[in-house]
Enzyme design. Sequence first.
Site, PDB file in Angstrom:
ATOM      1  N   ASP A 193       0.974  -1.177   0.143  1.00 19.91           N
ATOM      2  CA  ASP A 193      -0.063   0.205  -0.060  1.00 19.91           C
ATOM      3  C   ASP A 193       0.831   1.313   0.058  1.00 19.91           C
ATOM      4  OD1 ASP A 193      -2.372   1.282  -0.143  1.00 19.91           O
ATOM      5  OD2 ASP A 193      -2.771   1.233   2.168  1.00 19.91           O
TER       6      ASP A 193
ATOM      7  N   HIS B 293      -3.549  14.099   1.580  1.00 17.12           N
ATOM      8  CA  HIS B 293      -3.888  12.973   2.595  1.00 17.12           C
ATOM      9  C   HIS B 293      -2.749  12.871   3.626  1.00 17.12           C
ATOM     10  CE1 HIS B 293      -5.329   9.410   4.713  1.00 17.12           C
ATOM     11  NE2 HIS B 293      -4.046   8.937   4.387  1.00 17.12           N
TER      12      HIS B 293
ATOM     13  N   GLU C 114     -10.516   3.869   3.994  1.00 15.62           N
ATOM     14  CA  GLU C 114      -9.571   4.819   3.148  1.00 15.62           C
ATOM     15  C   GLU C 114     -10.189   4.707   1.412  1.00 15.62           C
ATOM     16  OE1 GLU C 114      -5.507   4.173   4.206  1.00 15.62           O
ATOM     17  OE2 GLU C 114      -5.786   5.511   5.847  1.00 15.62           O
TER      18      GLU C 114
ATOM     19  N   GLU D 132      -9.187   4.319  -1.968  1.00 21.65           N
ATOM     20  CA  GLU D 132      -8.060   4.141  -2.918  1.00 21.65           C
ATOM     21  C   GLU D 132      -8.266   3.507  -4.183  1.00 21.65           C
ATOM     22  OE1 GLU D 132      -4.585   2.301  -0.744  1.00 21.65           O
ATOM     23  OE2 GLU D 132      -5.217   3.017   0.880  1.00 21.65           O
TER      24      GLU D 132
ATOM     25  N   ASP E 237      -9.254   0.652   1.987  1.00 20.73           N
ATOM     26  CA  ASP E 237      -8.304   0.202   3.128  1.00 20.73           C
ATOM     27  C   ASP E 237      -8.764   0.354   4.524  1.00 20.73           C
ATOM     28  OD1 ASP E 237      -6.160  -0.525   4.566  1.00 20.73           O
ATOM     29  OD2 ASP E 237      -4.839   1.439   4.133  1.00 20.73           O
TER      30      ASP E 237
ATOM     31  N   ARG F 132      -8.419   3.790  13.565  1.00 18.24           N
ATOM     32  CA  ARG F 132      -7.422   4.932  13.984  1.00 18.24           C
ATOM     33  C   ARG F 132      -6.736   4.926  15.106  1.00 18.24           C
ATOM     34  NH1 ARG F 132      -6.045   5.909   8.913  1.00 18.24           N
ATOM     35  NH2 ARG F 132      -8.018   6.547   7.557  1.00 18.24           N
TER      36      ARG F 132
ATOM     37  N   GLN G 215      -4.131   2.443  15.326  1.00 19.70           N
ATOM     38  CA  GLN G 215      -3.019   3.071  14.406  1.00 19.70           C
ATOM     39  C   GLN G 215      -2.338   3.843  15.323  1.00 19.70           C
ATOM     40  OE1 GLN G 215      -4.523   4.840  10.996  1.00 19.70           O
ATOM     41  NE2 GLN G 215      -2.332   5.210  10.104  1.00 19.70           N
TER      42      GLN G 215
ATOM     43  N   LYS H  60      -4.696  -2.125  10.277  1.00 18.30           N
ATOM     44  CA  LYS H  60      -4.880  -2.129   8.718  1.00 18.30           C
ATOM     45  C   LYS H  60      -5.073  -3.563   8.300  1.00 18.30           C
ATOM     46  CE  LYS H  60      -3.687   2.241   7.537  1.00 18.30           C
ATOM     47  NZ  LYS H  60      -4.588   3.003   6.933  1.00 18.30           N
TER      48      LYS H  60
ATOM     49  N   THR I 251      -9.224  -5.521   3.766  1.00 16.50           N
ATOM     50  CA  THR I 251      -9.304  -4.573   2.594  1.00 16.50           C
ATOM     51  C   THR I 251     -10.213  -5.279   1.614  1.00 16.50           C
ATOM     52  OG1 THR I 251      -6.783  -4.713   2.982  1.00 16.50           O
ATOM     53  CG2 THR I 251      -7.665  -3.771   0.938  1.00 16.50           C
TER      54      THR I 251
ATOM     55  N   GLU J  62     -10.122  12.587   8.165  1.00 17.94           N
ATOM     56  CA  GLU J  62      -9.847  13.752   7.536  1.00 17.94           C
ATOM     57  C   GLU J  62     -11.204  14.720   7.396  1.00 17.94           C
ATOM     58  OE1 GLU J  62      -7.075  13.711   4.060  1.00 17.94           O
ATOM     59  OE2 GLU J  62      -7.774  11.683   4.433  1.00 17.94           O
TER      60      GLU J  62
HETATM   61 CA    CA Z   1      -4.133   3.211   2.967  1.00 16.93          CA
END
Ligand code: CA
Length: 436
Positions: A136, A143, A208, A210, A242, A246, A249, A262, A266, A382
Site C-alpha cells: 500500500d 492526505h 480509506e 484508494e 483500506d 485509527r 493505528q 490495517k 481490505t 480527515e
Molecule cells: Ca491506505
Amino acid sequence: MFDLNETHDPSLASWLESANDPNTDFPIQNLPLAVFRRRDSGETFRGGIAIGDQILDLAATGISRLGVDSDVIDAVRQQTLNRFMALGSSAWTALRLGASRALRLGAGEIASLQSSLVPQKEAEYQVAAQIGDYTDFYTSLYHATNVGRLFRPDNPLMPNYQWIPIGYHGRSSSIAVSGQQVYRPLGQLKSPDDQKPRLGPSRRMDYELELGVFIGSGNELGDPVDLDHAERHIFGLCLLNDWSARDIQMWEYQPLGPFLAKNFATTISPWIVSTEALTPYRLAWNRPDDHPQPLPYLESAANRAAGSLDIWLEVLLHTSAMKATGMPPQRVSLGNFRHAYWTLAQMVTHHTVNGCNLRPGDLLGTGTQSGPGPDEAGTLLELTQGGQSPVELPNGETRTFLEDGDTVIMRGWCESEGRPRLGFGEVAATLLPTKM
Ligand code: CA
C-alpha cells in the site's frame, strides 16, 4: 502506455442495448474483467467481461469467436486470472480487441455470444487473482499532510515524502471482494492520558478511498523496471477500501508503520479496468516548481506528458437507519485521482529499483486519495478533523467514525466531453460488531 486505437472510438455502439445506456459503467469502450459465477450455483468461478448489465462468460463456447489464441482463452477460463496476467500486454490487448469487435453493433453471428451472456444481477464474484503480495502506497500529498497534522501537529509531512513514493507491505490474506462483512477489530488502545494500553474493540473505525493496481507481467528478482516500461507491467485498476482502525493505528504506528490497524480487512471491487481502456483519460503529470523534483530514475518525458489519470472517486455511506427507512446511500466525498503526488509508473519503478520482484497478481494500493478541498477527503478521519467535527447526514444522523451496520460504498468513473462514461462499478462492505 497504450496508444489510442479502434477500441477507444467513442462512436462504437454494441448490439447489446444496455451497453449503450449513457449511465452504464460498462460501455463497449470499457470491457473490464472479473472472476464470477452465477450466485449460489456451485458453478466454477471463471473470467468474464462486463458489457452493459451483462457479463460475457469467457468459459462459454461462443467465446471461440473472439479470434484470440487458445492459450489466451485457456488462461481467462481459470478461477484466477494470474495466468492471463502473466501472458503480458499483447494477450490483454488481443482479448480486448476481440471482445470489442464481437460485441459491437454490426458484428456478424451474434447468436453464439448472446447465449454466453450472464446478467450481472445474477452473478457473484471473487478476488480476480491469487494475490501473492500486497503493497500500500501513500501517494496523496493532501492526505499525508492532513493525517500528519492530526498525528504529529508539529511535524505533519516527513522530509522523505516529497522524494520517495512511500509505501508499506500489507497483508493479502484479508483482501476480499465487494460485499465483504468486516468485524470491528480488537486491538491495543491507549489515549494520551492513559497510563497504559488496554485491549478493546476499536472505537475509531474508518475507511480509506484508494485505487487498487493489479500487476500483470512481473519482473525477475534483481531486475528493476525502468519508468518508461513500468506501465506495461500494470494489468489494470480497481477500487480499494483500506479499512483502518485509527485508535489502534495511533498507538502502534511508530516506529515501523501500519500493522494490526490495517491488516484485518481490505475490500476491492470485482471489476478490473485495464490501463488500455483508461488511455483517453490520461493527463499530464506535474510537480510544482517549488517542490523537490524527482530523482532521475523517477523522471521521464512520457511520465510528464501522460503519467496522471482523470478518475473521479466517490464515497457514500449507507447506515442501518437509512436502510431501515428505504433511504439511498448518501455521498460524503467526491475527489479525483488526478491529484496524486506520484504516478502509477513511479510506484512500480520505485518498488523495483532495489531489485524487488513483482509477480502476476500482486496488488498495489495507491494510498488514500484526498484532494485539496474539504469535501475531497478520502477518510472520515480527515472529513471530521480527527473526530472533532462530525459529518452530518441528510436524515439527521451524524458520524465521526463508523458505526456497526454502516455500509461504505466507493465508486469511480471517467468522463470527458464526446466520450461515453466509463465506470469501475463499486466496492461496498459493511462493518459488523466485534466477532464474539
Ligand atoms: Ca491506505
